[in-house]
Design a protein around this motif. Structure first.
Motif, PDB file in Angstrom:
ATOM      1  N   VAL A  29     -18.648 -37.461  18.119  1.00 35.37           N
ATOM      2  CA  VAL A  29     -18.320 -38.438  19.153  1.00 35.37           C
ATOM      3  C   VAL A  29     -17.668 -39.636  18.480  1.00 35.37           C
ATOM      4  N   TRP A  30     -16.477 -39.968  18.928  1.00 38.20           N
ATOM      5  CA  TRP A  30     -15.806 -41.177  18.447  1.00 38.20           C
ATOM      6  C   TRP A  30     -16.225 -42.343  19.329  1.00 38.20           C
ATOM      7  N   LEU A  31     -16.891 -43.318  18.738  1.00 41.76           N
ATOM      8  CA  LEU A  31     -17.235 -44.539  19.451  1.00 41.76           C
ATOM      9  C   LEU A  31     -16.046 -45.484  19.346  1.00 41.76           C
ATOM     10  N   LYS A  32     -15.320 -45.573  20.428  1.00 41.32           N
ATOM     11  CA  LYS A  32     -14.040 -46.285  20.437  1.00 41.32           C
ATOM     12  C   LYS A  32     -14.207 -47.706  20.957  1.00 41.32           C
ATOM     13  N   LEU A  43      -7.084 -49.328  12.314  1.00 38.51           N
ATOM     14  CA  LEU A  43      -7.445 -48.608  13.531  1.00 38.51           C
ATOM     15  C   LEU A  43      -6.293 -47.741  14.017  1.00 38.51           C
ATOM     16  N   ARG A  44      -5.084 -48.291  13.964  1.00 40.09           N
ATOM     17  CA  ARG A  44      -3.913 -47.541  14.414  1.00 40.09           C
ATOM     18  C   ARG A  44      -3.675 -46.314  13.520  1.00 40.09           C
ATOM     19  N   SER A  45      -3.844 -46.488  12.211  1.00 38.72           N
ATOM     20  CA  SER A  45      -3.583 -45.387  11.286  1.00 38.72           C
ATOM     21  C   SER A  45      -4.627 -44.271  11.396  1.00 38.72           C
ATOM     22  N   ARG A  46      -5.844 -44.632  11.814  1.00 40.13           N
ATOM     23  CA  ARG A  46      -6.910 -43.632  11.889  1.00 40.13           C
ATOM     24  C   ARG A  46      -7.102 -43.051  13.288  1.00 40.13           C
ATOM     25  N   GLU A  47      -6.452 -43.643  14.249  1.00 41.88           N
ATOM     26  CA  GLU A  47      -6.712 -43.253  15.634  1.00 41.88           C
ATOM     27  C   GLU A  47      -6.442 -41.769  15.871  1.00 41.88           C
ATOM     28  N   ALA A 103     -29.981 -33.093  14.100  1.00 33.84           N
ATOM     29  CA  ALA A 103     -30.001 -34.451  13.567  1.00 33.84           C
ATOM     30  C   ALA A 103     -28.909 -35.281  14.217  1.00 33.84           C
ATOM     31  N   VAL A 104     -29.082 -36.598  14.130  1.00 36.41           N
ATOM     32  CA  VAL A 104     -28.043 -37.544  14.525  1.00 36.41           C
ATOM     33  C   VAL A 104     -27.590 -38.238  13.250  1.00 36.41           C
ATOM     34  N   VAL A 105     -26.286 -38.184  12.989  1.00 36.27           N
ATOM     35  CA  VAL A 105     -25.748 -38.717  11.741  1.00 36.27           C
ATOM     36  C   VAL A 105     -24.657 -39.742  12.043  1.00 36.27           C
ATOM     37  N   ALA A 106     -24.680 -40.843  11.299  1.00 38.57           N
ATOM     38  CA  ALA A 106     -23.634 -41.856  11.384  1.00 38.57           C
ATOM     39  C   ALA A 106     -22.897 -41.876  10.052  1.00 38.57           C
ATOM     40  N   VAL A 107     -21.572 -41.803  10.099  1.00 39.45           N
ATOM     41  CA  VAL A 107     -20.787 -41.762   8.869  1.00 39.45           C
ATOM     42  C   VAL A 107     -19.894 -42.996   8.765  1.00 39.45           C
ATOM     43  N   ALA A 108     -19.445 -43.278   7.559  1.00 44.57           N
ATOM     44  CA  ALA A 108     -18.547 -44.406   7.334  1.00 44.57           C
ATOM     45  C   ALA A 108     -17.215 -44.165   8.034  1.00 44.57           C
ATOM     46  N   GLY A 109     -16.587 -45.250   8.450  1.00 41.55           N
ATOM     47  CA  GLY A 109     -15.327 -45.128   9.189  1.00 41.55           C
ATOM     48  C   GLY A 109     -14.226 -44.458   8.413  1.00 41.55           C
ATOM     49  N   GLY A 110     -14.241 -44.597   7.078  1.00 44.33           N
ATOM     50  CA  GLY A 110     -13.168 -44.052   6.271  1.00 44.33           C
ATOM     51  C   GLY A 110     -13.278 -42.583   5.952  1.00 44.33           C
ATOM     52  N   ILE A 111     -14.326 -41.922   6.418  1.00 47.20           N
ATOM     53  CA  ILE A 111     -14.490 -40.504   6.095  1.00 47.20           C
ATOM     54  C   ILE A 111     -13.354 -39.663   6.668  1.00 47.20           C
ATOM     55  N   VAL A 112     -12.718 -40.156   7.721  1.00 44.37           N
ATOM     56  CA  VAL A 112     -11.624 -39.404   8.331  1.00 44.37           C
ATOM     57  C   VAL A 112     -10.422 -39.271   7.399  1.00 44.37           C
ATOM     58  N   SER A 113     -10.356 -40.131   6.390  1.00 41.80           N
ATOM     59  CA  SER A 113      -9.240 -40.094   5.444  1.00 41.80           C
ATOM     60  C   SER A 113      -9.478 -39.107   4.310  1.00 41.80           C
ATOM     61  N   VAL A 166     -18.665 -41.155  14.802  1.00 42.99           N
ATOM     62  CA  VAL A 166     -17.607 -41.659  13.935  1.00 42.99           C
ATOM     63  C   VAL A 166     -16.952 -42.877  14.573  1.00 42.99           C
ATOM     64  N   GLY A 167     -16.274 -43.656  13.751  1.00 46.38           N
ATOM     65  CA  GLY A 167     -15.600 -44.851  14.244  1.00 46.38           C
ATOM     66  C   GLY A 167     -15.592 -45.935  13.182  1.00 46.38           C
ATOM     67  N   LEU A 168     -14.854 -47.003  13.449  1.00 52.04           N
ATOM     68  CA  LEU A 168     -14.773 -48.124  12.512  1.00 52.04           C
ATOM     69  C   LEU A 168     -16.091 -48.889  12.444  1.00 52.04           C
ATOM     70  N   ARG A 169     -16.200 -49.759  11.446  1.00 59.50           N
ATOM     71  CA  ARG A 169     -17.355 -50.663  11.372  1.00 59.50           C
ATOM     72  C   ARG A 169     -17.424 -51.476  12.657  1.00 59.50           C
ATOM     73  N   GLY A 170     -18.629 -51.658  13.145  1.00 58.82           N
ATOM     74  CA  GLY A 170     -18.798 -52.406  14.380  1.00 58.82           C
ATOM     75  C   GLY A 170     -18.698 -51.546  15.620  1.00 58.82           C
ATOM     76  N   ALA A 171     -18.535 -50.237  15.430  1.00 53.98           N
ATOM     77  CA  ALA A 171     -18.434 -49.351  16.597  1.00 53.98           C
ATOM     78  C   ALA A 171     -19.780 -49.166  17.276  1.00 53.98           C
ATOM     79  N   GLY A 172     -20.878 -49.400  16.533  1.00 57.39           N
ATOM     80  CA  GLY A 172     -22.214 -49.187  17.085  1.00 57.39           C
ATOM     81  C   GLY A 172     -22.836 -47.885  16.621  1.00 57.39           C
ATOM     82  N   LYS A 173     -22.307 -47.313  15.569  1.00 58.14           N
ATOM     83  CA  LYS A 173     -22.810 -46.014  15.100  1.00 58.14           C
ATOM     84  C   LYS A 173     -24.278 -46.082  14.696  1.00 58.14           C
ATOM     85  N   SER A 174     -24.626 -47.101  13.934  1.00 62.03           N
ATOM     86  CA  SER A 174     -26.017 -47.208  13.468  1.00 62.03           C
ATOM     87  C   SER A 174     -26.962 -47.544  14.615  1.00 62.03           C
TER      88      SER A 174
END
Length: 301
Positions: free
Chosen positions: A222-225, A258-262, A197-207, A130-138
């Motif tokens: 794992v949060w890629l911070k 980022l601050r709101s989802r941290e 499996a290894v799964v990458a999800v969109a950053g907004g799923i936490v909302s 999990v993490g924002l776009r650009g975290a390296g999830k994919s």
């Protein structure tokens, strides 16, 4: 000499009589803990003070209807009056209320602490990044899947495959609510179809409380911070200039997101800080984390 009226508990078997005594004791404890006199509780519940006294003494064969009135007046679930003593704890009603009001992330963490073995079995060998776009999830997700010989699934790509159309079309046709429902259904399908499996999800799923609860409770997360500026630079380095295009406040908005989802991201099982690290170094760090925690330790489950 006048004979005393038989008590309500007199004609009951020992188990039923014990339950009435326990219920009476619990009612008295709950009433006192909230600072109610019998009269004030009577006024709130509509149950007479005389009958309350009989119930608290364990001598009132109370009906379900009256018990519901008392539970409502004391703001307690009715089942808390009926638990056997071995299962009851004085803090249980309060804890139960806190759990009911908590969001999905907090509930998942509570279960992880209280019953880690069961939660570990439910998570099987599913890893979610999990993490924002650009975290390296994919990028890192695909690498981990290759290293540990596991399927790699990008949730948004799976949603598109199931819907037979691109995300933009899904949102245009069904709206955000429709997309979230597809997201939840697709996530459930992954859980049911893959124990490894290894799964990458969109950053907004936490909302999205329901979907994020599924992620936290059914995956090792794992949060890629990274910092907001690194998120932005990584997205641009991939050739996507949309975050900055015609938006001079893009960086401010990204920091706010980022601050709101941290606080939600930190509910993940593990945090991997990739700030200032190359992809190769993050690859090594994530591989070591997966190995040390035995998340994807073999193909057998």
């Amino acid at each position: 000499m006048a004979l005393a009226a038989p008590s309500a508990a007199a004609g009951l078997d020992l188990q039923s009589a014990a339950l009435l005594r326990s219920l009476g004791t619990r009612l008295r404890q709950m009433r006192k803990s909230q600072g109610f006199s019998r009269r004030s509780l009577s006024e709130r519940s509509g149950v007479s003070p005389r009958y309350l006294a009989k119930v608290e003494a364990g001598d009132g064969n109370i009906s379900i209807g009256l018990l519901i009135k008392l539970a409502t007046a004391l703001d307690r679930p009715i089942e808390h009056f009926l638990m056997v003593d071995a299962m009851f704890h004085s803090d249980l009603p309060h804890i139960s209320q806190l759990y009911a009001r908590a969001d999905a992330a907090v509930r998942a963490r509570v279960l992880q602490v209280l019953d880690p073995e069961r939660i570990g079995l439910k998570k099987a060998q599913r890893l979610c990044l999990v993490g924002l776009r650009g975290a390296g999830k994919s990028t890192l997700g695909a690498r981990m899947a290759d290293v540990f010989d596991a399927p790699f699934i990008e949730l948004n790509r799976e949603i598109e495959k199931n819907a037979g159309m691109a995300l933009g079309e899904i949102i245009a046709l069904y709206g955000q609510e429709g997309y979230r429902q597809l997201e939840a259904d697709t996530l459930t399908g992954i859980i049911e179809g893959h124990s490894r499996a290894v799964v990458a999800v969109a950053g907004g799923i936490v909302s999205e409380e329901g979907s994020f609860y599924h992620v936290l409770s059914r995956f090792h997360t794992v949060w890629l911070k990274a910092s907001a500026s690194e998120h932005m630079e990584r997205v641009r380095a991939q050739g996507d200039v949309r975050p900055m295009q015609d938006n001079p406040h893009a960086m401010i908005q990204l920091r706010q997101i980022l601050r709101s989802r941290e606080a939600l991201y930190t509910q993940s099982d593990y945090v991997l800080d990739t700030s200032g690290k190359s992809v190769d170094q993050s690859h090594i760090d994530l591989s070591q984390l997966i190995e040390s925690c035995q998340i994807l330790n073999s193909r057998a489950v």
